[in-house]
Scaffold this active site. Structure first.
Site, PDB file in Angstrom:
ATOM      1  N   GLY A 159       0.822  -1.203   0.000  1.00 18.23           N
ATOM      2  CA  GLY A 159       0.000   0.000   0.000  1.00 18.23           C
ATOM      3  C   GLY A 159       0.856   1.253   0.000  1.00 18.23           C
ATOM      4  N   TYR A 160       1.889   1.264   0.808  1.00 16.19           N
ATOM      5  CA  TYR A 160       2.822   2.388   0.882  1.00 16.19           C
ATOM      6  C   TYR A 160       3.510   2.611  -0.458  1.00 16.19           C
ATOM      7  CZ  TYR A 160       7.077   4.922   2.341  1.00 16.19           C
ATOM      8  OH  TYR A 160       8.125   5.815   2.455  1.00 16.19           O
ATOM      9  N   VAL A 161       3.992   1.529  -1.066  1.00 19.48           N
ATOM     10  CA  VAL A 161       4.674   1.628  -2.356  1.00 19.48           C
ATOM     11  C   VAL A 161       3.719   2.175  -3.423  1.00 19.48           C
ATOM     12  CG1 VAL A 161       5.756   0.289  -4.202  1.00 19.48           C
ATOM     13  CG2 VAL A 161       6.385  -0.146  -1.821  1.00 19.48           C
ATOM     14  N   LYS A 164       3.322   5.919  -2.894  1.00 18.51           N
ATOM     15  CA  LYS A 164       4.520   6.663  -3.277  1.00 18.51           C
ATOM     16  C   LYS A 164       4.665   6.758  -4.786  1.00 18.51           C
ATOM     17  CE  LYS A 164       5.975   7.918   0.736  1.00 18.51           C
ATOM     18  NZ  LYS A 164       5.996   9.349   1.088  1.00 18.51           N
TER      19      LYS A 164
END
Length: 253
Positions: A159-161, A164
């Site tokens: 999710g973070y990737v 970003k």
């Protein structure tokens, strides 16, 4: 910390999200030392107030506000409060993020939505809120903080990737839309920066050894290395740079 002085930064109102610790703290300190009036938001009230008091006692201009960036209405209201106090925001640094580890298998729709709120959504609405005043004041610089994690395809936080990667796309879109108003929009993609959080949670001798193999430059990155680039992008020295992804990761990518 850079010894370079950017005269164009002096007296400008800068806003940094997630500014109480880590990379954000370095950004707040660096901008204040250049003579900016620095507003910054965070959910860590104790750290934010301590940093404000320290900078004020040093004769610098800084003001902390407690803001949960997932509450867009509160975010926009506090941005308007800061504009009323110090004038148009000429430099916006969308920095706040959380690289909480998770897996695809365990992720729920609610967790994914939360990840987007913490890491991406507030970039959009902070830019939306500052853009009219920034344009009226003669332009400015929006700096979106991404990460080299999406280029490297790192695992452990899909999710973070995803968020970003989305930030880099957002930058391209906003650079085109806002450029006619002399507003520049760029993305900074840091590598593994040795904040206190990273040292406590993830840095091990084995991980450090692997990082040094992967990086072309065999030194650990510090928050000040990212702040030095942000100062340049915030200043008039980068006046013809927009829509760019600038990686600062010791040559890991």
């Amino acid at each position: 910390m850079t010894d370079t002085v950017y005269p164009s930064l002096a007296g400008r109102h800068a806003l940094v999200s997630g500014g109480a610790s880590g990379i954000g703290e370095a950004l707040v300190r660096s901008l204040a030392q250049q003579g900016c009036l620095v507003s910054f938001f965070d959910i860590d009230k104790e750290a934010g107030e301590a940093l404000t008091n320290e900078l004020i006692q040093s004769g610098l201009k800084a003001q902390f506000s407690y803001v949960d960036l997932t509450n867009i209405e509160l975010l926009q209201a506090e941005i308007h409060n800061r504009i009323a106090a110090w004038g148009a925001i000429r430099i916006l640094v969308n920095n706040a993020a959380n690289d909480h580890r998770h897996t695809l298998a365990s992720m729920t729709p609610e967790q994914f939505d939360s990840c987007m709120s913490v890491n991406l959504k507030h970039h959009v609405f902070a830019a939306q809120t500052v853009a009219p005043g920034m344009a009226e004041a003669g332009g400015g610089s929006i700096i979106n903080m991404s990460s080299n994690s999406w280029i490297l395809g790192l695992e452990g936080y899909p999710g973070y990737v995803t968020a970003k990667a989305g930030i880099s796309g957002l930058t391209k879109a906003l650079a085109r839309e806002l450029g006619r108003n002399k507003i520049r929009v760029n993305t900074v993609l840091p590598g593994w920066v040795m904040t206190e959080k990273q040292k406590q949670l993830w840095l091990t001798p084995e991980a450090e050894a692997e990082l040094m193999v992967q990086q072309a430059l065999k030194e650990k990155m510090e928050p000040s290395d990212v702040a030095d680039l942000v100062l340049f992008l915030g200043s008039d020295d980068s006046r013809m740079m927009t829509g760019q992804n600038l990686i600062v990761d010791g040559g890991r990518v």
